[in-house]
Design a protein around this motif. Structure first.
Motif, PDB file in Angstrom:
ATOM      1  N   SER A  53       0.795  -1.246   0.085  1.00 46.53           N
ATOM      2  CA  SER A  53      -0.153  -0.019   0.010  1.00 46.53           C
ATOM      3  C   SER A  53       0.719   1.332   0.107  1.00 46.53           C
ATOM      4  O   SER A  53       0.466   2.378  -0.258  1.00 46.53           O
ATOM      5  CB  SER A  53      -0.974  -0.124   1.435  1.00 46.53           C
ATOM      6  OG  SER A  53      -0.258   0.077   2.547  1.00 46.53           O
ATOM      7  N   LYS A  66       3.214   2.865  -5.423  1.00 49.31           N
ATOM      8  CA  LYS A  66       2.450   3.045  -6.674  1.00 49.31           C
ATOM      9  C   LYS A  66       3.156   2.379  -7.884  1.00 49.31           C
ATOM     10  O   LYS A  66       2.226   2.563  -8.816  1.00 49.31           O
ATOM     11  CB  LYS A  66       2.075   4.400  -6.756  1.00 49.31           C
ATOM     12  CG  LYS A  66       1.472   5.132  -5.489  1.00 49.31           C
ATOM     13  CD  LYS A  66       0.153   4.482  -5.279  1.00 49.31           C
ATOM     14  CE  LYS A  66      -0.464   5.209  -4.077  1.00 49.31           C
ATOM     15  NZ  LYS A  66      -1.781   4.510  -3.551  1.00 49.31           N
ATOM     16  N   ASP A 109       0.646 -11.585 -10.312  1.00 49.40           N
ATOM     17  CA  ASP A 109      -0.057 -11.257  -8.918  1.00 49.40           C
ATOM     18  C   ASP A 109      -0.445 -12.412  -8.094  1.00 49.40           C
ATOM     19  O   ASP A 109       0.019 -13.643  -8.406  1.00 49.40           O
ATOM     20  CB  ASP A 109      -1.366 -10.393  -9.246  1.00 49.40           C
ATOM     21  CG  ASP A 109      -2.550 -11.348  -9.801  1.00 49.40           C
ATOM     22  OD1 ASP A 109      -2.537 -12.358  -9.920  1.00 49.40           O
ATOM     23  OD2 ASP A 109      -3.614 -10.636 -10.307  1.00 49.40           O
ATOM     24  N   TRP A 169       0.141  -9.755 -15.792  1.00 45.04           N
ATOM     25  CA  TRP A 169      -0.256  -8.246 -16.181  1.00 45.04           C
ATOM     26  C   TRP A 169       0.799  -7.710 -16.899  1.00 45.04           C
ATOM     27  O   TRP A 169       1.940  -7.956 -16.599  1.00 45.04           O
ATOM     28  CB  TRP A 169      -0.405  -7.560 -14.796  1.00 45.04           C
ATOM     29  CG  TRP A 169      -1.839  -7.966 -14.138  1.00 45.04           C
ATOM     30  CD1 TRP A 169      -1.845  -9.090 -13.351  1.00 45.04           C
ATOM     31  CD2 TRP A 169      -3.066  -7.371 -14.170  1.00 45.04           C
ATOM     32  NE1 TRP A 169      -2.987  -9.416 -13.049  1.00 45.04           N
ATOM     33  CE2 TRP A 169      -3.971  -8.096 -13.272  1.00 45.04           C
ATOM     34  CE3 TRP A 169      -3.626  -6.209 -14.692  1.00 45.04           C
ATOM     35  CZ2 TRP A 169      -5.220  -7.814 -13.130  1.00 45.04           C
ATOM     36  CZ3 TRP A 169      -4.954  -5.765 -14.428  1.00 45.04           C
ATOM     37  CH2 TRP A 169      -5.737  -6.415 -13.753  1.00 45.04           C
ATOM     38  N   PRO A 196       3.473   2.328 -13.121  1.00 44.57           N
ATOM     39  CA  PRO A 196       2.493   2.438 -12.171  1.00 44.57           C
ATOM     40  C   PRO A 196       1.447   1.403 -12.422  1.00 44.57           C
ATOM     41  O   PRO A 196       1.297   1.035 -13.238  1.00 44.57           O
ATOM     42  CB  PRO A 196       1.921   3.825 -12.920  1.00 44.57           C
ATOM     43  CG  PRO A 196       2.671   4.716 -13.767  1.00 44.57           C
ATOM     44  CD  PRO A 196       3.501   3.602 -14.401  1.00 44.57           C
ATOM     45  N   PHE A 197       1.212   1.008 -11.254  1.00 45.50           N
ATOM     46  CA  PHE A 197       0.402  -0.234 -10.870  1.00 45.50           C
ATOM     47  C   PHE A 197      -0.888   0.099 -11.827  1.00 45.50           C
ATOM     48  O   PHE A 197      -1.398  -1.003 -12.445  1.00 45.50           O
ATOM     49  CB  PHE A 197      -0.060  -0.204  -9.327  1.00 45.50           C
ATOM     50  CG  PHE A 197       1.214  -0.751  -8.512  1.00 45.50           C
ATOM     51  CD1 PHE A 197       2.360  -1.289  -9.098  1.00 45.50           C
ATOM     52  CD2 PHE A 197       1.005  -0.493  -7.268  1.00 45.50           C
ATOM     53  CE1 PHE A 197       3.288  -1.458  -8.268  1.00 45.50           C
ATOM     54  CE2 PHE A 197       2.042  -0.708  -6.415  1.00 45.50           C
ATOM     55  CZ  PHE A 197       3.176  -1.301  -6.947  1.00 45.50           C
ATOM     56  N   ASN A 198      -1.509   1.275 -11.920  1.00 48.47           N
ATOM     57  CA  ASN A 198      -2.698   1.371 -12.561  1.00 48.47           C
ATOM     58  C   ASN A 198      -2.581   1.471 -14.033  1.00 48.47           C
ATOM     59  O   ASN A 198      -3.585   1.764 -14.947  1.00 48.47           O
ATOM     60  CB  ASN A 198      -3.516   2.542 -12.137  1.00 48.47           C
ATOM     61  CG  ASN A 198      -2.672   3.786 -12.308  1.00 48.47           C
ATOM     62  OD1 ASN A 198      -1.549   3.821 -13.146  1.00 48.47           O
ATOM     63  ND2 ASN A 198      -3.181   5.085 -12.037  1.00 48.47           N
ATOM     64  N   MET A 199      -1.241   1.349 -14.727  1.00 52.31           N
ATOM     65  CA  MET A 199      -1.103   1.379 -16.108  1.00 52.31           C
ATOM     66  C   MET A 199      -1.028  -0.155 -16.676  1.00 52.31           C
ATOM     67  O   MET A 199      -0.669  -0.319 -17.660  1.00 52.31           O
ATOM     68  CB  MET A 199       0.075   2.178 -16.377  1.00 52.31           C
ATOM     69  CG  MET A 199      -0.286   3.659 -16.127  1.00 52.31           C
ATOM     70  SD  MET A 199      -1.199   4.216 -17.268  1.00 52.31           S
ATOM     71  CE  MET A 199      -0.847   4.279 -18.931  1.00 52.31           C
ATOM     72  N   THR A 216      -8.312  -8.523 -11.492  1.00 51.88           N
ATOM     73  CA  THR A 216      -7.877  -7.533 -10.493  1.00 51.88           C
ATOM     74  C   THR A 216      -6.590  -7.772  -9.951  1.00 51.88           C
ATOM     75  O   THR A 216      -6.278  -9.016  -9.875  1.00 51.88           O
ATOM     76  CB  THR A 216      -8.860  -7.835  -9.372  1.00 51.88           C
ATOM     77  OG1 THR A 216     -10.212  -7.615  -9.696  1.00 51.88           O
ATOM     78  CG2 THR A 216      -8.627  -6.835  -8.104  1.00 51.88           C
ATOM     79  N   LEU A 217      -5.741  -6.667 -10.116  1.00 52.29           N
ATOM     80  CA  LEU A 217      -4.242  -6.749  -9.705  1.00 52.29           C
ATOM     81  C   LEU A 217      -4.098  -7.130  -8.108  1.00 52.29           C
ATOM     82  O   LEU A 217      -4.501  -6.153  -7.336  1.00 52.29           O
ATOM     83  CB  LEU A 217      -3.575  -5.581 -10.120  1.00 52.29           C
ATOM     84  CG  LEU A 217      -2.073  -5.519  -9.990  1.00 52.29           C
ATOM     85  CD1 LEU A 217      -1.558  -6.528 -10.693  1.00 52.29           C
ATOM     86  CD2 LEU A 217      -1.528  -4.219 -10.235  1.00 52.29           C
TER      87      LEU A 217
END
Length: 202
Positions: free
Chosen positions: A107, A110, A131, A137, A154-157, A174-175
């Motif tokens: 957490s 990023k 994951d 991913w 970035p994780f969200n990319m 879902t990652l």
């Protein structure tokens, strides 16, 4: 003389604070130091198929930091594939990172980052991660530079791979943390040499 001594102490103190701050912002996962080898007892799980080929070794002459980097000489043909993986749960036994995935507070971070020594070959390079549900991913970048460059992923990319997934992947799109594996793959059609160093979380 006394003034010079005080200035020196202050300078060293500021440098130490900067180092501590940088360490707090990132976590080194892998520096590719030590023996680099393949096979069942290897330190890198690598291979290729369908006509593609890759050879993975250590490079002492071209490195971003430390004593060496990870060198990949590749030939990626149409329809072929390759992989160069480090992490946990791989076929090779000695591929562990410097830190165990379960010991990381994910957490706090990023992105994955690493350094690549490019040759402006225009090769598309995939950086894949596996994951906690064994889903693969992908993040992609282009070798459109010369020399060392920091790549930020970035994780969200990342996006779930739709061309291949392991048989035991949960495929839930879902990652899921913790991440257990990362791998590099120069994509077809391309051939050349790439160097990788200093994989971190930021």
């Amino acid at each position: 003389m006394r003034i010079l001594y005080i200035v020196l102490i202050l300078s060293l103190s500021m440098a130490s604070q900067c180092c501590a701050q940088n360490q707090g912002q990132s976590l080194l996962l892998d520096d590719f130091e030590g023996p680099i080898s393949g096979g069942p007892e290897g330190t890198v799980d690598f291979g290729a198929g369908n006509g593609s080929s890759v050879e993975v070794t250590a490079a002492q002459d071209i490195k971003y930091s430390g004593n060496q980097s990870l060198k990949a000489v590749y030939d990626a043909v149409s329809g072929g594939y390759m992989y160069m993986a480090r992490g946990f749960g791989l076929d090779a036994k000695n591929t562990a990172w410097l830190v165990k995935p379960e010991d990381i507070d994910w957490s706090k971070y990023k992105a994955f980052t690493f350094f690549v020594f490019g040759s402006d070959s225009k090769t598309q390079v995939a950086f894949d991660i596996r994951d906690n549900g064994n889903e693969m991913w992908r993040f992609s970048f282009e070798d459109n530079f010369k020399g060392w460059k920091k790549i930020v992923c970035p994780f969200n990319m990342f996006f779930a791979r739709d061309d291949w997934q392991p048989n035991n992947a949960d495929n839930n799109l879902t990652l899921d943390f913790p991440i257990k594996v990362f791998q590099f793959e120069p994509r077809p059609q391309a051939q050349g040499t790439l160097y990788f160093d200093c994989v971190e979380l930021e």
